[in-house]
Design a protein around this motif. Structure first.
Motif, short mmCIF file in Angstrom:
data_model
loop_
_atom_site.label_atom_id
_atom_site.label_comp_id
_atom_site.label_asym_id
_atom_site.label_seq_id
_atom_site.Cartn_x
_atom_site.Cartn_y
_atom_site.Cartn_z
N VAL A 25 0.84 -1.20 0.00
CA VAL A 25 0.00 0.00 0.00
C VAL A 25 0.88 1.26 0.00
O VAL A 25 0.61 2.22 -0.73
N TYR A 26 1.94 1.22 0.80
CA TYR A 26 2.83 2.38 0.88
C TYR A 26 3.47 2.65 -0.49
O TYR A 26 3.53 3.81 -0.93
N ASN A 27 3.94 1.62 -1.15
CA ASN A 27 4.56 1.80 -2.46
C ASN A 27 3.58 2.38 -3.47
O ASN A 27 3.95 3.24 -4.29
N HIS A 28 2.34 1.93 -3.40
CA HIS A 28 1.31 2.50 -4.28
C HIS A 28 1.05 3.96 -3.94
O HIS A 28 0.90 4.80 -4.83
N PHE A 29 1.00 4.27 -2.64
CA PHE A 29 0.76 5.65 -2.22
C PHE A 29 1.82 6.59 -2.79
O PHE A 29 1.51 7.66 -3.31
N ILE A 30 3.09 6.19 -2.68
CA ILE A 30 4.19 7.04 -3.14
C ILE A 30 4.02 7.38 -4.62
O ILE A 30 4.19 8.53 -5.05
N LYS A 31 3.66 6.39 -5.43
CA LYS A 31 3.46 6.62 -6.86
C LYS A 31 2.28 7.57 -7.09
O LYS A 31 2.35 8.48 -7.93
N SER A 32 1.19 7.38 -6.35
CA SER A 32 0.01 8.22 -6.51
C SER A 32 0.29 9.64 -6.05
O SER A 32 -0.16 10.62 -6.67
N TYR A 33 1.03 9.76 -4.97
CA TYR A 33 1.37 11.08 -4.42
C TYR A 33 2.23 11.87 -5.41
O TYR A 33 1.98 13.06 -5.65
N ASP A 34 3.20 11.22 -6.01
CA ASP A 34 4.06 11.89 -7.00
C ASP A 34 3.24 12.41 -8.18
O ASP A 34 3.46 13.51 -8.68
N LYS A 35 2.26 11.61 -8.61
CA LYS A 35 1.41 12.03 -9.72
C LYS A 35 0.49 13.19 -9.32
O LYS A 35 0.18 14.06 -10.13
N TYR A 86 2.31 22.03 -0.93
CA TYR A 86 1.89 20.64 -1.10
C TYR A 86 3.07 19.67 -1.09
O TYR A 86 3.00 18.59 -0.51
N ASN A 87 4.16 20.06 -1.72
CA ASN A 87 5.32 19.18 -1.84
C ASN A 87 5.99 18.89 -0.50
O ASN A 87 6.72 17.90 -0.36
N SER A 88 5.74 19.72 0.49
CA SER A 88 6.38 19.54 1.79
C SER A 88 5.47 18.86 2.82
O SER A 88 5.90 18.56 3.93
N LEU A 89 4.21 18.61 2.42
CA LEU A 89 3.27 18.01 3.37
C LEU A 89 3.52 16.52 3.53
O LEU A 89 3.78 15.80 2.57
N LYS A 90 3.43 16.05 4.77
CA LYS A 90 3.46 14.61 5.05
C LYS A 90 2.01 14.17 5.10
O LYS A 90 1.27 14.53 6.02
N LEU A 91 1.57 13.39 4.09
CA LEU A 91 0.15 13.13 3.93
C LEU A 91 -0.29 11.73 4.34
O LEU A 91 -1.43 11.35 4.09
N GLU A 92 0.59 10.96 4.97
CA GLU A 92 0.19 9.62 5.40
C GLU A 92 1.10 9.16 6.55
O GLU A 92 2.14 9.76 6.82
N GLY A 93 0.64 8.09 7.21
CA GLY A 93 1.44 7.49 8.28
C GLY A 93 1.40 5.98 8.19
O GLY A 93 1.32 5.28 9.20
N ILE A 94 1.44 5.49 6.96
CA ILE A 94 1.26 4.06 6.71
C ILE A 94 2.29 3.22 7.47
O ILE A 94 1.95 2.23 8.12
N LYS A 95 3.55 3.61 7.38
CA LYS A 95 4.61 2.85 8.03
C LYS A 95 4.77 3.21 9.51
O LYS A 95 5.11 2.37 10.35
N GLU A 96 4.56 4.47 9.84
CA GLU A 96 4.84 4.94 11.20
C GLU A 96 3.76 4.57 12.21
O GLU A 96 4.03 4.49 13.41
#
Length: 206
Positions: free
Chosen positions: A68-78, A89-99
């Protein structure tokens, strides 16, 4: 059962203190099974159209969490392309999947027969699941546990990760739960001036 002003004040404080928690605020502390059950059971108390109770939950294991995290990273970049006019927007931390301590995927179980109250408003079943999610969010806050809702995800990809048949279930939310460094005194995006808080009069149609 009747409630008093103290009960109302407590509820109001919990609602006002609810926050969307992200990875930069979660700490390395596990949520006990007992508290997880309290959060999940609160979801079962949510209202549902025709008493259909259409919610389904997946407690995500470590392997699936990584996918899920790997998918998020790709979606976030897009997604950055859509916010070129907002450098923040580029500096926002928008998830806590791993943490976060626990990840939960929430699904809507599609009906196989007619549901009372859903004849014309087909999406009320999905709205019922969202009500369950809010119960979880507020209950977690009352337990001093944070919750973050990860929304930059594609349902098709999430369904594939969890081997879910889209004809039977619909992906509604991906939630991250964990203890936090702190709960901000106001929403993070408000603090960062991403948007202004609306007043009641702004939300009433004349």
């Amino acid at each position: 059962m009747n409630f008093n002003k103290k009960d109302l004040d407590t509820l109001s404080n919990i609602i006002a203190s609810r926050r969307d928690i992200r990875g930069n605020n979660f700490i390395n502390k596990k949520i006990s099974r007992k508290k997880l059950d309290i959060i999940l059971k609160s979801a079962l108390q949510a209202p549902s159209v025709g008493y259909s109770q259409p919610w389904q939950f997946i407690i995500v294991d470590k392997e699936k969490r990584e996918l899920v995290y790997n998918h998020f990273i790709k979606s976030y970049d897009k997604s950055k392309e859509k916010f070129k006019n907002k450098p923040l927007y580029n500096s926002l931390k928008l998830e806590g999947i791993k943490e976060s301590s626990i990840n939960i995927a929430v699904y809507y179980k599609k009906p196989t027969s007619a549901v009372l109250g859903q004849t014309y408003m087909k999406r009320t079943g999905e709205y019922s699941v969202v009500c369950a999610i809010l119960n979880m969010w507020l209950t977690a806050r009352a337990l001093n546990i944070g919750m973050g809702w990860v929304s930059i995800l594609k349902a098709k990809k999430i369904n594939k990760i969890f081997d879910i048949d889209k004809n039977e279930y619909k992906f509604i939310a991906y939630l991250c739960f964990g203890y936090t460094k702190e709960f901000y005194d106001e929403p993070e995006l408000k603090k960062l001036k991403w948007n202004n808080k609306k007043k009641l009069k702004d939300c009433i149609l004349n």
